[in-house]
Each structure stands twice: as structure tokens, then as C-alpha cells.
Design a protein around this motif. Structure first.
Motif, PDB file in Angstrom:
ATOM      1  N   MET A 199     -20.852 -25.701  -2.576  1.00  0.00           N
ATOM      2  CA  MET A 199     -20.259 -25.825  -3.912  1.00  0.00           C
ATOM      3  C   MET A 199     -20.791 -27.053  -4.635  1.00  0.00           C
ATOM      4  O   MET A 199     -21.073 -27.010  -5.843  1.00  0.00           O
ATOM      5  CB  MET A 199     -18.733 -25.883  -3.792  1.00  0.00           C
ATOM      6  CG  MET A 199     -18.099 -24.586  -3.323  1.00  0.00           C
ATOM      7  SD  MET A 199     -16.349 -24.752  -2.892  1.00  0.00           S
ATOM      8  CE  MET A 199     -15.628 -24.976  -4.516  1.00  0.00           C
ATOM      9  N   GLN A 200     -20.953 -28.156  -3.904  1.00  0.00           N
ATOM     10  CA  GLN A 200     -21.499 -29.358  -4.514  1.00  0.00           C
ATOM     11  C   GLN A 200     -22.959 -29.164  -4.907  1.00  0.00           C
ATOM     12  O   GLN A 200     -23.391 -29.599  -5.977  1.00  0.00           O
ATOM     13  CB  GLN A 200     -21.372 -30.532  -3.534  1.00  0.00           C
ATOM     14  CG  GLN A 200     -21.879 -31.855  -4.074  1.00  0.00           C
ATOM     15  CD  GLN A 200     -21.156 -32.310  -5.332  1.00  0.00           C
ATOM     16  OE1 GLN A 200     -20.016 -31.922  -5.591  1.00  0.00           O
ATOM     17  NE2 GLN A 200     -21.818 -33.126  -6.131  1.00  0.00           N
ATOM     18  N   GLN A 201     -23.722 -28.488  -4.044  1.00  0.00           N
ATOM     19  CA  GLN A 201     -25.125 -28.201  -4.368  1.00  0.00           C
ATOM     20  C   GLN A 201     -25.219 -27.296  -5.592  1.00  0.00           C
ATOM     21  O   GLN A 201     -26.097 -27.469  -6.448  1.00  0.00           O
ATOM     22  CB  GLN A 201     -25.793 -27.535  -3.170  1.00  0.00           C
ATOM     23  CG  GLN A 201     -27.259 -27.228  -3.350  1.00  0.00           C
ATOM     24  CD  GLN A 201     -28.101 -28.463  -3.549  1.00  0.00           C
ATOM     25  OE1 GLN A 201     -28.658 -28.670  -4.620  1.00  0.00           O
ATOM     26  NE2 GLN A 201     -28.198 -29.291  -2.520  1.00  0.00           N
ATOM     27  N   LEU A 202     -24.288 -26.360  -5.686  1.00  0.00           N
ATOM     28  CA  LEU A 202     -24.261 -25.458  -6.835  1.00  0.00           C
ATOM     29  C   LEU A 202     -23.983 -26.234  -8.118  1.00  0.00           C
ATOM     30  O   LEU A 202     -24.643 -26.015  -9.151  1.00  0.00           O
ATOM     31  CB  LEU A 202     -23.181 -24.394  -6.615  1.00  0.00           C
ATOM     32  CG  LEU A 202     -23.130 -23.227  -7.594  1.00  0.00           C
ATOM     33  CD1 LEU A 202     -24.367 -22.362  -7.466  1.00  0.00           C
ATOM     34  CD2 LEU A 202     -21.883 -22.388  -7.340  1.00  0.00           C
ATOM     35  N   GLN A 203     -23.030 -27.148  -8.063  1.00  0.00           N
ATOM     36  CA  GLN A 203     -22.728 -27.961  -9.236  1.00  0.00           C
ATOM     37  C   GLN A 203     -23.929 -28.824  -9.633  1.00  0.00           C
ATOM     38  O   GLN A 203     -24.208 -29.016 -10.818  1.00  0.00           O
ATOM     39  CB  GLN A 203     -21.517 -28.855  -8.961  1.00  0.00           C
ATOM     40  CG  GLN A 203     -20.187 -28.112  -8.940  1.00  0.00           C
ATOM     41  CD  GLN A 203     -19.926 -27.415 -10.267  1.00  0.00           C
ATOM     42  OE1 GLN A 203     -19.841 -26.188 -10.342  1.00  0.00           O
ATOM     43  NE2 GLN A 203     -19.802 -28.194 -11.334  1.00  0.00           N
ATOM     44  N   THR A 204     -24.646 -29.320  -8.640  1.00  0.00           N
ATOM     45  CA  THR A 204     -25.835 -30.125  -8.920  1.00  0.00           C
ATOM     46  C   THR A 204     -26.885 -29.304  -9.661  1.00  0.00           C
ATOM     47  O   THR A 204     -27.469 -29.764 -10.657  1.00  0.00           O
ATOM     48  CB  THR A 204     -26.431 -30.671  -7.611  1.00  0.00           C
ATOM     49  OG1 THR A 204     -25.471 -31.533  -6.986  1.00  0.00           O
ATOM     50  CG2 THR A 204     -27.710 -31.453  -7.870  1.00  0.00           C
TER      51      THR A 204
END
Length: 460
Positions: free
Chosen positions: A281-286
Motif C-alpha cells: 500500500m505504501q509503495q502504491l501511494q509512492t
């Protein structure tokens, strides 16, 4: 003094115990395909001897008793299996998620943003060379619309996948809470059974299977107590103890830090599918943020320069891309209303002369310009650098998954060798117990005949 009747009792007891041994072997055979089942073994020991006096005190054996029916388990292998399940769960989740993100960009390929960006700059170059060609203006309009659409579409696909990840993460937390409740219930049943009826091997297998599944979802530690119950800690959080089964709230998860919070205390996730999902999810937000940065920089640079030019109708101050204050990023990137309505609104020069293509050439040369807001990179290098990073991470976690799967296979083989049911071994045990049963039955027959002879002698 012992006599024939004590022999009858000893032989009859042996028959009963050997029957239990055969029952246990049959139970093993019945569960050869049951996931998580541990082979059970029967342990015998000699019963208390009978003391007799015959030219001194002697201890006379009285047969056997059933010492235990226990599971064959290796605590070290079980801990290794739980650790491996946590690592595999995390790496597999991250590998799948990053491959999904990578597939959104479709790079390298003709359908990706990089190809659309190249076509966009090529179209400006062609317009600069022939500013009077209406077809060249139309090509700029089309290439600009295609680039904006691909950036917008990629962002929308990432947002859709983000919603799927939210759903998956909630489902994972729900399953963690269900397993915690299941382990707590089994704890109570095991304590109650062990207090009055012995060791509940099958219930303990069910609990260990639940703990193993839990380990694949979140990093799990187990503490065992003398009464056979477990306390289970997930990421340091006491999910199960002797009093209650607690739960994790999906709303307490923080993808940015890979943590969750309960009662004001923050717990950090290290392994398991949930950790992988939060990192994904964090990678997606990045990646969504990088698309926003790319879209906003395209807006800023192209609109600022385009506003200085004069279109074919003599108008100036026109934006090439739609704009808003504050900028909204990739979610609605599109051509400006004027340019979308007509390619005549595209400015190729600053003088308004039919042959002035200087501005268009400046746009084409922007292909190689580096911008501070893009980390001193060009549009192309900034975008492909981010996509390449996702690809390298996807490859890393794919390789890590393969490694952990190999370890999982090895551990499973070791567990099967130690705790699994071997039909050959069980059949050998059944044959051994059968022969012993037949011998005990024969002994019982002999003792019975001896007792009958004694009774007949007394009755004479």
C-alpha cells in the motif's frame, strides 16, 4: 502368592492395552491425509511389581500399563515452520503486489507512458519543422491527449488496485482475529480435557495448525504453559492469553510506518502477509505520488511556455494542459478546453507568423531538459527511473519468494519425516501389535485352562 488368577488379570490387561495400541495405529492411518495431523505413538511401561517372599524377598512382574499416547512433535521444526510461514507470506504478498503495479505501467512497450511521451515530443519536433501544416498540429493534439490519457489511466488503475489492497488487508485482519478466537477456544478445551481425561492430541494439532496459519499472516510468537495452554503474541501484541482473545482494528493500521495501534501502544509488523500488504500500500501511494509529480510538472512547464505563444487565430495566454489551483496531479490530467476543441489553439511560435515554429522546437527540446522538481531528471528519466525501481523490487521479492518456498518444502519434508504418518510404519506396528495380541490371547487361554484345572481339583 500369585496364582493363575493373577496371570489371567495380567493377560487380560495386556489384551486391552494392545487393542488401544492397534486403535492408535488405525487412528494414524485414518488421518494420513489430514492437514496438520501429527503421528501418535503409544508408550508402555511395566506396572508395579508384586513383592513375594521365597527364600528372601523377590519382586515379581505384574505386566504392563499404558504410559501415554503422545504426539510426535519437534518444537524446533515447528518454530522454523512458523518463521518460514511469516517470511513467505510477506515476500509472496509483496511480489504479487509489485508485479500488479508493474503491469499497470506496461513498460517497456508501445502502450506505456514512455512511448506516449516520445510520440508527444516527436510531434512537437515535426510541428516545429513545418508550423503551417495542419496535420502536424493535429498530431500534437492527438499525442498530447494520448499522453494525458495514459497518465490518467495508470493513476486510475493504481487507485482501483489500492481499493483491492484495502479489501485484502481488512480480510487479513479479520482472519487474524478469527484465528485468535479459535486458538483461545481451543485453549479452554485443551485445559478442560487435560485436567480430567489426559492429553488431547487432536485438539492440540488443531491449535498448532491455527498458529501456523496465523504465522503466515503476521509475525507470531507462542508461549506455552504447564496446563497446555498458549499465549500468542503478534508483533508483540498479546492477541491470546489465559483470560481473553483480543482483536486488531483495521482502522489502526498505518501503511506509512508498517504498524498498528491498540490502547495507545504502537506495534511494528515485520513478517507475514499483513506486513507485505502494508508495504504494498505504501509503495502504491509512492507510485501515485510520482505520477502526480510528473503530471503537475508537465502542466507547469508546458503551460508556462505555451502561454507565451500565439495560436493560428492570433490568441495568446492559452494553456496547453488543463490547469487548476492547486494542481490536482494525474487524476484529471487532460488537454485544456481550447486545445481539446481545436488544434488551431496550439501555438507553434511567438510571433504569429505562419512560418514561426520556434516555440514548437522549444517544446521538442524539453525532452532532454532536467528539472529540479523531478530530482534534476528529464520527464522520461524520472518516469522510467520509478518504473525501473518497481521492476527491480518485484524481481527481488520474486526471488526471495522462490527461496522461501524452497525452504518451506525442505521444512515440510523434515516435519513429515518426524511427525507425518508412514503407512508402511503403521502397518508394521499393526502387525507387531497383532502378534503381541495373539500371544497375550494364547497366554490368557493357558492361564484360563490352569485356573480351570485348579478349580476341578478343589471340587473333587
Amino acid at each position: 502368592m500369585p496364582g493363575a488368577f493373577s496371570g489371567i488379570s495380567m493377560a487380560a490387561n495386556a489384551l486391552q492395552l494392545l487393542q488401544r495400541a492397534m486403535d492408535t495405529a488405525g487412528h494414524n492411518i485414518s488421518n494420513v491425509n489430514t492437514p496438520g495431523y501429527s503421528r501418535q505413538t503409544v508408550e508402555f511401561k511395566t506396572s508395579m511389581p508384586l513383592t513375594i517372599y521365597s527364600q528372601g524377598w523377590k519382586a515379581l512382574g505384574t505386566g504392563t500399563i499404558l504410559s501415554s499416547i503422545s504426539r510426535v512433535r519437534d518444537a524446533y521444526l515447528e518454530q522454523n515452520a512458523r518463521n518460514n510461514a511469516g517470511s513467505l507470506g510477506k515476500y509472496q504478498t509483496l511480489s504479487d503486489a509489485l508485479q500488479q503495479i508493474q503491469s499497470v505501467f506496461q513498460e517497456p512497450g508501445d502502450s506505456g507512458i514512455a512511448a506516449a511521451m516520445d510520440q508527444f515530443f516527436d510531434a512537437w519536433s515535426a510541428l516545429g519543422s513545418n508550423p503551417s501544416d495542419s496535420g502536424a498540429r493535429l498530431q500534437v493534439q492527438s499525442a498530447g491527449a494520448t499522453l494525458a490519457n495514459r497518465i490518467r489511466s495508470s493513476y486510475a488503475q493504481l487507485s482501483t488496485y489500492g481499493k483491492q489492497l484495502d479489501t485484502q488487508t481488512t480480510a487479513t485482519v479479520d482472519r487474524i482475529n478469527e484465528l485468535g478466537q479459535q486458538i483461545f477456544t481451543l485453549n479452554k478445551e485443551i485445559r478442560g480435557f487435560a485436567a480430567t481425561q489426559g492429553t488431547p492430541n487432536d485438539l492440540m494439532d488443531q491449535r498448532d495448525a491455527a498458529v501456523r496459519e496465523l504465522s503466515g499472516l503476521i509475525d507470531t510468537k507462542v508461549e506455552t504453559f504447564k496446563d497446555g495452554s498458549y499465549s500468542v503474541y503478534v508483533a508483540g501484541y498479546p492477541l491470546v492469553d489465559g483470560i481473553e482473545a483480543r482483536s486488531i482494528s483495521p482502522k489502526s493500521l498505518d501503511p506509512a510506518t508498517g504498524t498498528f495501534t491498540s490502547d495507545g501502544v504502537t506495534f511494528t509488523l515485520h513478517t507475514g502477509s499483513l506486513s507485505g500488504q502494508l508495504q504494498a500500500m505504501q509503495q502504491l501511494q509512492t507510485q501515485k505520488g510520482q505520477l502526480d509529480t510528473l503530471a503537475n510538472q508537465l502542466r507547469t512547464q508546458f503551460n508556462t511556455l505555451h502561454q507565451t505563444g500565439i495560436d493560428q487565430d492570433g490568441n495568446t495566454g492559452i494553456n496547453f494542459f488543463n490547469d487548476s489551483v492547486p494542481q490536482t496531479g494525474a487524476i484529471d490530467l487532460d488537454l485544456s478546453a481550447e486545445v481539446k476543441a481545436s488544434p488551431r489553439a496550439i501555438a507553434a511560435g511567438v510571433s504569429g507568423a505562419p512560418g514561426d515554429g520556434g516555440l514548437a522546437l522549444s517544446f521538442s527540446q524539453m525532452r532532454d531538459n532536467a528539472f529540479a522538481t523531478l530530482g534534476n531528471k528529464s520527464f522520461h528519466d524520472f518516469y522510467l527511473g520509478n518504473v525501473g525501481l518497481v521492476g527491480s523490487q518485484a524481481s527481488y521479492y520474486d526471488n526471495a519468494t522462490t527461496t522461501e518456498q524452497g525452504i518451506a518444502t525442505q521444512i515440510a519434508s523434515q516435519v513429515a519425516a518426524k511427525s507425518g504418518v508412514s503407512l508402511d510404519d503403521e502397518m508394521a506396528d499393526l502387525t507387531r501389535f497383532q502378534r503381541s495380541y495373539q500371544a497375550a490371547a494364547k497366554a490368557l487361554t493357558i492361564y484360563d485352562q490352569t485356573a480351570q484345572d485348579l478349580i476341578n481339583m478343589v471340587n473333587r
